[in-house]
Enzyme design. Sequence first.
Site, PDB file in Angstrom:
ATOM      1  N   GLY A 172      42.363  16.190  56.024  1.00  0.00           N
ATOM      2  CA  GLY A 172      43.109  17.056  55.281  1.00  0.00           C
ATOM      3  C   GLY A 172      44.309  16.440  54.379  1.00  0.00           C
ATOM      4  O   GLY A 172      43.833  15.134  53.925  1.00  0.00           O
ATOM      5  N   GLY A 173      45.185  16.988  54.188  1.00  0.00           N
ATOM      6  CA  GLY A 173      46.348  16.601  53.338  1.00  0.00           C
ATOM      7  C   GLY A 173      46.814  15.165  53.977  1.00  0.00           C
ATOM      8  O   GLY A 173      47.560  14.213  53.225  1.00  0.00           O
ATOM      9  N   ALA A 408      38.260  -7.811  25.906  1.00  0.00           N
ATOM     10  CA  ALA A 408      38.440  -8.274  27.498  1.00  0.00           C
ATOM     11  C   ALA A 408      39.179  -9.659  27.344  1.00  0.00           C
ATOM     12  O   ALA A 408      39.979  -9.874  28.502  1.00  0.00           O
ATOM     13  CB  ALA A 408      37.191  -8.557  28.055  1.00  0.00           C
TER      14      ALA A 408
HETATM   15  C1  HXC Z   1      46.703  19.954  67.809  1.00  0.00           C
HETATM   16  C2  HXC Z   1      44.872  18.910  68.284  1.00  0.00           C
HETATM   17  C3  HXC Z   1      44.591  18.593  66.908  1.00  0.00           C
HETATM   18  C4  HXC Z   1      45.661  19.454  65.921  1.00  0.00           C
HETATM   19  C5  HXC Z   1      42.948  17.785  67.934  1.00  0.00           C
HETATM   20  N1  HXC Z   1      43.916  18.294  68.901  1.00  0.00           N
HETATM   21  N2  HXC Z   1      43.456  18.221  66.696  1.00  0.00           N
HETATM   22  N3  HXC Z   1      45.898  19.555  68.706  1.00  0.00           N
HETATM   23  N4  HXC Z   1      46.690  19.910  66.668  1.00  0.00           N
HETATM   24  N5  HXC Z   1      45.477  19.300  64.581  1.00  0.00           N
HETATM   25  C6  HXC Z   1      43.994  17.834  70.375  1.00  0.00           C
HETATM   26  C7  HXC Z   1      42.570  18.524  70.821  1.00  0.00           C
HETATM   27  O1  HXC Z   1      43.021  20.022  71.072  1.00  0.00           O
HETATM   28  C8  HXC Z   1      42.355  18.147  72.211  1.00  0.00           C
HETATM   29  O2  HXC Z   1      43.306  18.411  73.154  1.00  0.00           O
HETATM   30  C9  HXC Z   1      42.699  16.567  71.787  1.00  0.00           C
HETATM   31  O3  HXC Z   1      43.616  16.794  70.536  1.00  0.00           O
HETATM   32  C10 HXC Z   1      41.298  15.757  71.595  1.00  0.00           C
HETATM   33  O4  HXC Z   1      40.703  16.528  70.398  1.00  0.00           O
HETATM   34  P1  HXC Z   1      39.241  16.524  70.674  1.00  0.00           P
HETATM   35  O5  HXC Z   1      38.600  17.707  69.840  1.00  0.00           O
HETATM   36  O6  HXC Z   1      38.599  16.821  72.043  1.00  0.00           O
HETATM   37  O7  HXC Z   1      38.767  15.164  70.039  1.00  0.00           O
HETATM   38  P2  HXC Z   1      37.423  15.006  69.281  1.00  0.00           P
HETATM   39  O8  HXC Z   1      36.424  15.382  69.745  1.00  0.00           O
HETATM   40  O9  HXC Z   1      37.354  13.583  69.196  1.00  0.00           O
HETATM   41  O10 HXC Z   1      37.733  15.370  67.839  1.00  0.00           O
HETATM   42  C11 HXC Z   1      38.870  14.913  66.958  1.00  0.00           C
HETATM   43  C12 HXC Z   1      38.807  15.810  65.871  1.00  0.00           C
HETATM   44  C13 HXC Z   1      39.027  17.447  66.228  1.00  0.00           C
HETATM   45  C14 HXC Z   1      37.655  15.709  64.922  1.00  0.00           C
HETATM   46  C15 HXC Z   1      40.133  15.244  65.067  1.00  0.00           C
HETATM   47  O11 HXC Z   1      40.009  17.465  67.318  1.00  0.00           O
HETATM   48  C16 HXC Z   1      39.476  18.229  65.196  1.00  0.00           C
HETATM   49  O12 HXC Z   1      38.859  18.527  64.232  1.00  0.00           O
HETATM   50  N6  HXC Z   1      40.662  18.685  64.928  1.00  0.00           N
HETATM   51  C17 HXC Z   1      41.309  19.474  63.961  1.00  0.00           C
HETATM   52  C18 HXC Z   1      41.391  18.736  62.808  1.00  0.00           C
HETATM   53  C19 HXC Z   1      42.123  19.746  61.821  1.00  0.00           C
HETATM   54  O13 HXC Z   1      41.634  20.724  61.151  1.00  0.00           O
HETATM   55  N7  HXC Z   1      43.292  19.257  61.595  1.00  0.00           N
HETATM   56  C20 HXC Z   1      44.094  20.120  60.630  1.00  0.00           C
HETATM   57  C21 HXC Z   1      43.704  19.406  59.486  1.00  0.00           C
HETATM   58  S1  HXC Z   1      44.606  20.136  58.139  1.00  0.00           S
HETATM   59  P3  HXC Z   1      42.983  18.375  74.722  1.00  0.00           P
HETATM   60  O14 HXC Z   1      44.230  18.720  75.215  1.00  0.00           O
HETATM   61  O15 HXC Z   1      41.740  19.010  74.952  1.00  0.00           O
HETATM   62  O16 HXC Z   1      42.745  16.725  75.060  1.00  0.00           O
HETATM   63  C22 HXC Z   1      46.003  19.033  57.973  1.00  0.00           C
HETATM   64  C23 HXC Z   1      46.748  19.373  56.903  1.00  0.00           C
HETATM   65  C24 HXC Z   1      47.805  18.512  56.542  1.00  0.00           C
HETATM   66  O17 HXC Z   1      46.025  18.212  58.645  1.00  0.00           O
HETATM   67  C25 HXC Z   1      48.582  18.828  55.414  1.00  0.00           C
HETATM   68  C26 HXC Z   1      49.432  17.794  54.943  1.00  0.00           C
HETATM   69  C27 HXC Z   1      49.518  18.430  53.407  1.00  0.00           C
END
Ligand code: HXC
Length: 512
Positions: A172-173, A408
């Site tokens: 993401g961002g 170049a």
């Molecule tokens: C809160 C999160 C989290 C998040 C993961 N966790 N991502 N908690 N916010 N963004 C937590 C999970 O709930 C889990 O908690 C622990 O972290 C581990 O995650 P898993 O999914 O079990 O791990 P894994 O299978 O290795 O997968 C990792 C992952 C997946 C691929 C990163 O967690 C995922 O897709 N997360 C969401 C990613 C996402 O969409 N983020 C937002 C992107 S947008 P527990 O308690 O079960 O251990 C963004 C915008 C930024 O970031 C903008 C800036 C301008």
Amino acid sequence: MSILQDKFNEFERRSKEAELGGGEARKEKHRKAGKKTARERVDLLLDAGTFVETDKFVTHTATDFGMDKNKIVGDGVVTGFGKIDGRLVYVFSQDFTVFGGSLSRANANKILKIMDLSMKAGAPVIGLNDSGGARIQEGVASLAGYADIFYQNVMASGVVPQISAILGPCAGGAVYSPAMTDFILMTKESSYMFVTGPDVIKTVTNEEVTKNELGGAMTHNSKSGVAHMVAEDDEQAMMMLRELIGFMPSNNMEDPPYKPTNDSPEREDESLQELVPADPNKPYDIKEIIETVSDDNIFFEIMPHYAKNIVVGFGRLAGKPVGYVANQPAFFAGVLDIDSSTKAARFVRFCDAFNIPLITMVDVPGFLPGTTQEFGGIIKHGAKLLYAFSEATVPKITLITRKAYGGAYDVMSSKHIGADYNFAYPTAEIAVMGADGAVNIIYRKVTDLEEKAKIVEDYKHKFANPYKAAELGYIDEIIFPKDTRKKLIQALEMTKNKSKQNPHKKHGNIPL
Ligand code: HXC
């Protein structure tokens, strides 16, 4: 037990709790994935025992989705400062075992605090990234945290070196903070970066792609050019960061760090005499020259897997760090194209921002012809390199080893765009183009092959050498290849007090 002792015990208990991160089970899962924990990484990165942790007891302030009852001390990022080879650096290390290392408002503030300190103290910031992105439970507060970090990255750019290691997810961002730092290193099996992941891509464009293909270490090191280095694992990554930091000053007001060496500045190397083949069409490896001339033969290459027709990286000459930019005749004849121009331009700007002298080695047949390049904007991308070399005010030393043809020649740190000292080997050919091409254009009507061959020879005699350029003062010195190290060191010594200011302006307008 005294009240005082109680207080000390509580401090110890809380401190240990903060070091637990997300707990043993999550740490175990993390280690099984081949990754070191956030704290182990910091310990590997810094000189033993030098880490000082800031904001150890910070917790998030979110209340929605049950977060008020779910607090982990430290909140998913370890921050502080320490030393690398005795020099101060600031570091943040995202802890994937705590809410997936996701960015909360509170942990963004921790990162911002050390970024702010780093600018005040004039020391590099190293970010160890391993995060699920924005803390989903916090919504816009997390996005605000990211944007504050992006802004601070821009403010710090060119003031203190900023280096990112991607050691897990970065999506993401969130990718834009590393993208604005000076160097990105990725670990081979465990890291990935993308703006939109495979699922979104499948929905929007119907393309099927794995996470690794889309944004793994080799994708960004060899295809996209987003990343600059790849490491086998966390341990090697930390060692590479340590080595990289050793070439750069702590901030833009300092000179890069001197590293004593026993390698004589007078060292000659006979092997260089025959390295550049007399036949202009025969390839050779420019890295052999760079390695041979550098102190202790050490060359730290940046982006070794991307646009291999140009080589960039750091070495030292008589103890002083330098940045090398060199056409690579062993790959696509060292031609300049879009990717090699942008790769080199960004490196030149880093070196210039941080007072690292530039050594440019030239063996280039010109810019790559073709519709792909023209439609892709070779004009504006090639201009980036021209712009970067022209605006650079650090000592600029150029060595033409063989071909320096056409535009170049001008672009590759020629005298005309401000190089301070220009060398050429006796094998150098400085001309508008190669002899055959030139004769085919200006003597198009000559059909007799024997006559044409004579004209080609005449052209070679006149232009395919360094003497015409030397006559005009565009080459300062023609040297034997075996003397390269000695000559480069002399030129560096001669330019060490160089003082050059470009006209005052808000900023220039590099063709982006
Ligand atoms: C809160 C999160 C989290 C998040 C993961 N966790 N991502 N908690 N916010 N963004 C937590 C999970 O709930 C889990 O908690 C622990 O972290 C581990 O995650 P898993 O999914 O079990 O791990 P894994 O299978 O290795 O997968 C990792 C992952 C997946 C691929 C990163 O967690 C995922 O897709 N997360 C969401 C990613 C996402 O969409 N983020 C937002 C992107 S947008 P527990 O308690 O079960 O251990 C963004 C915008 C930024 O970031 C903008 C800036 C301008």
